[in-house]
Scaffold this active site. Sequence first.
Site, PDB file in Angstrom:
ATOM      1  N   HIS A  52      44.444  40.643  35.562  1.00 36.51           N
ATOM      2  CA  HIS A  52      45.548  39.764  35.963  1.00 36.51           C
ATOM      3  C   HIS A  52      46.476  40.457  36.951  1.00 36.51           C
ATOM      4  O   HIS A  52      46.959  39.837  37.911  1.00 36.51           O
ATOM      5  CB  HIS A  52      46.345  39.307  34.742  1.00 36.51           C
ATOM      6  CG  HIS A  52      45.536  38.527  33.754  1.00 36.51           C
ATOM      7  ND1 HIS A  52      46.009  38.179  32.518  1.00 36.51           N
ATOM      8  CD2 HIS A  52      44.269  38.053  33.818  1.00 36.51           C
ATOM      9  CE1 HIS A  52      45.075  37.505  31.862  1.00 36.51           C
ATOM     10  NE2 HIS A  52      44.007  37.424  32.633  1.00 36.51           N
ATOM     11  N   HIS A  93      33.745  38.372  33.449  1.00 44.48           N
ATOM     12  CA  HIS A  93      33.983  39.721  33.961  1.00 44.48           C
ATOM     13  C   HIS A  93      32.685  40.483  34.209  1.00 44.48           C
ATOM     14  O   HIS A  93      32.539  41.165  35.224  1.00 44.48           O
ATOM     15  CB  HIS A  93      34.856  40.498  32.976  1.00 44.48           C
ATOM     16  CG  HIS A  93      36.174  39.858  32.705  1.00 44.48           C
ATOM     17  ND1 HIS A  93      37.062  39.522  33.702  1.00 44.48           N
ATOM     18  CD2 HIS A  93      36.768  39.492  31.537  1.00 44.48           C
ATOM     19  CE1 HIS A  93      38.136  38.975  33.160  1.00 44.48           C
ATOM     20  NE2 HIS A  93      37.979  38.941  31.855  1.00 44.48           N
ATOM     21  N   HIS A 110      42.273  29.624  35.653  1.00 44.57           N
ATOM     22  CA  HIS A 110      42.386  30.992  35.157  1.00 44.57           C
ATOM     23  C   HIS A 110      41.093  31.764  35.399  1.00 44.57           C
ATOM     24  O   HIS A 110      41.135  32.977  35.679  1.00 44.57           O
ATOM     25  CB  HIS A 110      42.734  31.036  33.674  1.00 44.57           C
ATOM     26  CG  HIS A 110      42.929  32.439  33.194  1.00 44.57           C
ATOM     27  ND1 HIS A 110      44.094  33.147  33.422  1.00 44.57           N
ATOM     28  CD2 HIS A 110      42.082  33.301  32.587  1.00 44.57           C
ATOM     29  CE1 HIS A 110      43.957  34.377  32.954  1.00 44.57           C
ATOM     30  NE2 HIS A 110      42.739  34.499  32.442  1.00 44.57           N
ATOM     31  N   ASP A 148      40.786  35.361  37.215  1.00 42.52           N
ATOM     32  CA  ASP A 148      40.007  36.520  36.757  1.00 42.52           C
ATOM     33  C   ASP A 148      39.035  36.989  37.841  1.00 42.52           C
ATOM     34  O   ASP A 148      38.848  38.191  38.053  1.00 42.52           O
ATOM     35  CB  ASP A 148      39.210  36.164  35.500  1.00 42.52           C
ATOM     36  CG  ASP A 148      40.042  36.226  34.230  1.00 42.52           C
ATOM     37  OD1 ASP A 148      41.156  36.791  34.268  1.00 42.52           O
ATOM     38  OD2 ASP A 148      39.572  35.722  33.199  1.00 42.52           O
TER      39      ASP A 148
END
Length: 322
Positions: A102, A286, A259, A263
């Site tokens: 973030h 991720h 969001h 990321d």
Amino acid sequence: MLDGMNTTNNSEAGFGNRKSTLRLNQTTLKNTIHCNGVGLHSGANITLTMKPAAANSGVTFIRTDVEEGKGEIKARYDLVSDTRLCTKITNEYDVSVGTVEHLMAAVAGCGLDNVDIELDGPEVPVMDGSSEPFVFLIECAGLLDQHAARQVVVVKKEVSVQNGDSVASLKPADDYTISLAIDFESKAIGKQEKYISVSAASFKNDISRARTFGSVQDVEMLRQMGLARGASLDNAVGLDGDRVMNEEGLRFDDEFVRHKILDCIGDLSLAGATLMGQFIGYKGGHALNNALLRELFADENNWELVNAAEFTPAPALLQAAD
């Protein structure tokens, strides 16, 4: 972050009104700035300090709570050591900083190239679960142009990675764009997709406020494992089945995919320079984002590092004066 666990199927410069985050000069902060908050997984109270840094130094995390000389960790894709629930980077002394995505998204979204980030704990404080508090800090500190050419990573060949039905790819383009789709069992999320041309304005207005999210059941399980100790409805969107638990509701109807884009911007910023290419992703996270960068840099024919002044995008992409 938490949201990765439930997928199913040229002078002083601030934000201003710019057409692109493409700058000709590198930037650093004008002033040092601090914040304090809880670590998402450790639950520890952590102080973070962002300081101006020299040109060509990049983003450096510095753990002040470890032995002197062993706490520096460069924000690089090849130092990513764990992608479960967050992105963690680790140096040669086995010193780590977790939950960097973030803050890194805010650094990239604001066009900040060189900064030292001191921490007295093992992870970046989660704040409200979005990048907005970090954008606010960077704006308060201000950006300062440096006498060094900014560099961009130009995608020259298409690269792609896949894990099951999750796919991510980068394609050559004359701008930095992200097209992302997600698909969750919870009816509160369902199928969402969004496209964004990444710029300082679009990041701040459309992406930075989107919060991380997770289910109550998963958080309870993680706490039994010693994780998510700092998670709460103050720093995440909580889901109970198909219901959003936060009294204030969502910040956007499609906050979840926004969001995920946040990321993605944070993870891809670990390339070490602004990307010029088209990212396309489906049900990623991720791990896939990092795998994509490793695939890109595995072959020097896939990419080229050039000075921003030598990059020739479409005329509309040239940065407007502040």
